[in-house]
Design a protein around this motif. Structure first.
Motif, PDB file in Angstrom:
ATOM      1  N   VAL A   1      -2.218   8.965  -2.995  1.00  0.00           N
ATOM      2  CA  VAL A   1      -1.801   9.473  -1.682  1.00  0.00           C
ATOM      3  C   VAL A   1      -1.258   8.330  -0.848  1.00  0.00           C
ATOM      4  O   VAL A   1      -1.584   7.168  -1.076  1.00  0.00           O
ATOM      5  N   ILE A   2      -0.423   8.661   0.124  1.00  0.00           N
ATOM      6  CA  ILE A   2       0.129   7.645   1.015  1.00  0.00           C
ATOM      7  C   ILE A   2      -0.914   7.195   2.020  1.00  0.00           C
ATOM      8  O   ILE A   2      -0.941   6.048   2.450  1.00  0.00           O
ATOM      9  N   GLY A   3      -1.782   8.124   2.458  1.00  0.00           N
ATOM     10  CA  GLY A   3      -2.924   7.757   3.293  1.00  0.00           C
ATOM     11  C   GLY A   3      -2.641   7.616   4.772  1.00  0.00           C
ATOM     12  O   GLY A   3      -3.498   7.146   5.532  1.00  0.00           O
ATOM     13  N   GLY A   4      -1.470   7.989   5.218  1.00  0.00           N
ATOM     14  CA  GLY A   4      -1.160   7.874   6.641  1.00  0.00           C
ATOM     15  C   GLY A   4       0.294   8.188   6.904  1.00  0.00           C
ATOM     16  O   GLY A   4       1.011   8.690   6.031  1.00  0.00           O
ATOM     17  N   ASP A   5       0.746   7.885   8.094  1.00  0.00           N
ATOM     18  CA  ASP A   5       2.139   8.100   8.454  1.00  0.00           C
ATOM     19  C   ASP A   5       3.028   7.193   7.596  1.00  0.00           C
ATOM     20  O   ASP A   5       2.795   5.975   7.522  1.00  0.00           O
ATOM     21  N   ILE A   6       4.019   7.773   6.959  1.00  0.00           N
ATOM     22  CA  ILE A   6       4.859   7.007   6.028  1.00  0.00           C
ATOM     23  C   ILE A   6       5.546   5.841   6.726  1.00  0.00           C
ATOM     24  O   ILE A   6       5.604   4.722   6.198  1.00  0.00           O
ATOM     25  N   TYR A   7       6.056   6.102   7.928  1.00  0.00           N
ATOM     26  CA  TYR A   7       6.724   5.047   8.694  1.00  0.00           C
ATOM     27  C   TYR A   7       5.781   3.881   8.927  1.00  0.00           C
ATOM     28  O   TYR A   7       6.143   2.714   8.736  1.00  0.00           O
ATOM     29  N   GLU A   8       4.539   4.167   9.334  1.00  0.00           N
ATOM     30  CA  GLU A   8       3.573   3.112   9.647  1.00  0.00           C
ATOM     31  C   GLU A   8       3.120   2.376   8.387  1.00  0.00           C
ATOM     32  O   GLU A   8       2.939   1.153   8.402  1.00  0.00           O
ATOM     33  N   VAL A   9       2.951   3.108   7.308  1.00  0.00           N
ATOM     34  CA  VAL A   9       2.521   2.475   6.054  1.00  0.00           C
ATOM     35  C   VAL A   9       3.552   1.457   5.584  1.00  0.00           C
ATOM     36  O   VAL A   9       3.213   0.312   5.251  1.00  0.00           O
ATOM     37  N   TYR A  10       4.817   1.843   5.611  1.00  0.00           N
ATOM     38  CA  TYR A  10       5.845   0.922   5.139  1.00  0.00           C
ATOM     39  C   TYR A  10       6.155  -0.164   6.170  1.00  0.00           C
ATOM     40  O   TYR A  10       6.615  -1.251   5.794  1.00  0.00           O
TER      41      TYR A  10
ATOM     42  N   VAL B   1      -2.478   4.333  -0.616  1.00  0.00           N
ATOM     43  CA  VAL B   1      -1.484   3.280  -0.400  1.00  0.00           C
ATOM     44  C   VAL B   1      -1.733   2.540   0.914  1.00  0.00           C
ATOM     45  O   VAL B   1      -1.698   1.303   0.955  1.00  0.00           O
ATOM     46  N   ARG B   2      -1.988   3.259   1.978  1.00  0.00           N
ATOM     47  CA  ARG B   2      -2.193   2.608   3.287  1.00  0.00           C
ATOM     48  C   ARG B   2      -3.360   1.628   3.224  1.00  0.00           C
ATOM     49  O   ARG B   2      -3.244   0.485   3.679  1.00  0.00           O
ATOM     50  N   LYS B   3      -4.478   2.056   2.666  1.00  0.00           N
ATOM     51  CA  LYS B   3      -5.648   1.183   2.583  1.00  0.00           C
ATOM     52  C   LYS B   3      -5.397  -0.008   1.661  1.00  0.00           C
ATOM     53  O   LYS B   3      -5.830  -1.128   1.939  1.00  0.00           O
ATOM     54  N   ALA B   4      -4.683   0.239   0.562  1.00  0.00           N
ATOM     55  CA  ALA B   4      -4.404  -0.835  -0.387  1.00  0.00           C
ATOM     56  C   ALA B   4      -3.481  -1.888   0.213  1.00  0.00           C
ATOM     57  O   ALA B   4      -3.626  -3.087  -0.048  1.00  0.00           O
TER      58      ALA B   4
END
Length: 404
Positions: free
Chosen positions: A336-345, A388-391
């Motif tokens: 999972v991406i784990g959050g807002d895609i914009y913020e994660v990237y 992904v966000r946490k990683a």
């Protein structure tokens, strides 16, 4: 039946090369006859590199020297494997001069050293034909050229000689060398939806399902060695024997397929959960002068990423965190991406921008960061597992602990 053109080849000497287990033959051949062979070598051999574009370099000077009868160093050739009998040792002990000449005439050859010189001789031949200077062309054609021929050389021997002979202006790239070692995997690896692109194919657009063969091999090598760092020309020479075990047809092919299949599964899943993410200055202001990636393929399909992926999978297997690639593929379904895609990237790019601006060895530092990223992402015992966000955040923490 078409009559074969007469070709004069003089065998001068024969020496056994004990290092690579091949027969080294010194011969002389007319330039005209060599160029007739060379055209087939270059056109029919997929392992051969392309012509280097150069107009104001030593190669353009070479053509002028050739016009004036300048001698050039020997061209190094190797007889391709299919020209050798199955009982190779017996074949090499009993091979006659006539059989050696026949293997040259049959054009089952590889140019080990002298490819660019060959291109320049072909270019000069074309030039003289176009100008209609028959006297100069005949004079050029009847000059004698020395060639060194390796008979019975295997793929490792070819690579070894290319490494040791290629000391000129355009040495074979490490990636091309690796492709030669692992070329069997190109035909043996059949995974639906996956195409492997080779360096000799020229530039092609990469994307999910279209991977650079050399990058995948880099990742596979990192998996086997459990080390994400790249290896250079000297290292490749040092490791030639260990690489030989992996290059033989049939060995490790299934493992290579499994590795590629798992990385492809990761790419499919990360593309899906990233929902078409692309870098845009309007979204990210001016925080990133040189963003690490501008879309999913551009971001993840890099040697730094795939070698880190391979290295950590090898480590997790060794530590019994993962049992095999099938288990890894099953787990990737839950990514999972784990959050807002914009913020994660944004966080992802920020971390990589920090590395770009602070590291002395950017490539190695990026590999290490992605190693920590995949360690957090793929370790089921980690709180960041499959998120992904946490990683991304955990990788920055682990990188800082290691380097700051």
């Amino acid at each position: 039946m078409k009559k074969r053109k007469v070709m004069r080849i003089d065998i001068l000497s024969r020496i056994n090369d004990e290092k690579i287990g091949a027969l080294n033959v010194l011969a002389e051949i007319l330039v005209k006859d060599y160029l007739r062979i060379a055209k087939h070598i270059i056109d029919d051999n997929e392992m051969q590199r392309k012509k280097v574009k150069s107009s104001k370099t030593v190669y353009s000077l070479l053509r002028n020297d050739l016009k004036q009868g300048c001698t050039i160093p020997p061209i190094f050739l190797a007889v391709r494997k299919e020209a050798i009998d199955e009982n190779e040792d017996e074949y090499l002990q009993n091979i006659t001069d006539d059989e050696i000449k026949e293997s040259i005439r049959d054009k089952k050859l590889i140019i080990l050293d002298g490819l660019q010189r060959t291109h320049q001789m072909l270019a000069l031949e074309d030039e003289l034909k176009k100008t209609g200077d028959k006297e100069a062309l005949d004079k050029f054609h009847t000059r004698r050229l020395r060639v060194e021929l390796y008979v019975g050389i295997n793929k490792i021997g070819i690579l070894y000689r290319m490494l040791t002979l290629n000391t000129g202006q355009t040495p074979m790239s490490i990636r091309h060398q690796i492709e030669i070692l692992y070329q069997d995997y190109i035909t043996d690896t059949k995974i639906e939806g996956v195409e492997l692109l080779r360096e000799v194919d020229g530039p092609k657009t990469i994307g999910v399902g279209r991977y650079k063969f050399s990058d995948v091999v880099d990742g596979f090598q990192s998996y086997l060695e459990k080390n994400e760092l790249s290896f250079d020309r000297a290292t490749l020479l040092d490791d030639i024997k260990s690489l030989e075990k992996l290059s033989k047809k049939g060995q490790k092919v299934e493992l290579f397929q499994q590795f590629l299949k798992s990385f492809h599964k990761f790419m499919e899943k990360i593309e899906e959960i990233s929902d078409g993410w692309e870098f845009s200055k309007s979204d990210y202001t001016d925080d990133f002068v040189q963003p690490f990636g501008r879309n999913i393929a551009n971001f993840y399909l890099r040697p730094q990423v795939i070698t880190a992926f391979g290295a950590i999978v090898g480590v997790l297997e060794e530590n019994d965190v993962l049992s095999d690639f099938d288990e890894l593929c099953d787990k990737l379904d839950d990514l999972v991406i784990g959050g807002d895609i914009y913020e994660v990237y944004y966080d992802f790019l920020s971390n990589l921008e920090h590395i770009r601006t602070t590291s002395k060895k950017i490539g190695n530092s990026q590999r290490r960061y992605f190693y920590h990223f995949f360690k957090s992402l793929l370790n089921i015992n980690d709180e960041s597992s499959l998120n992904v966000r946490k990683a991304v955040k955990k990788a920055r923490q682990m990188y800082n602990v290691e380097f700051l």
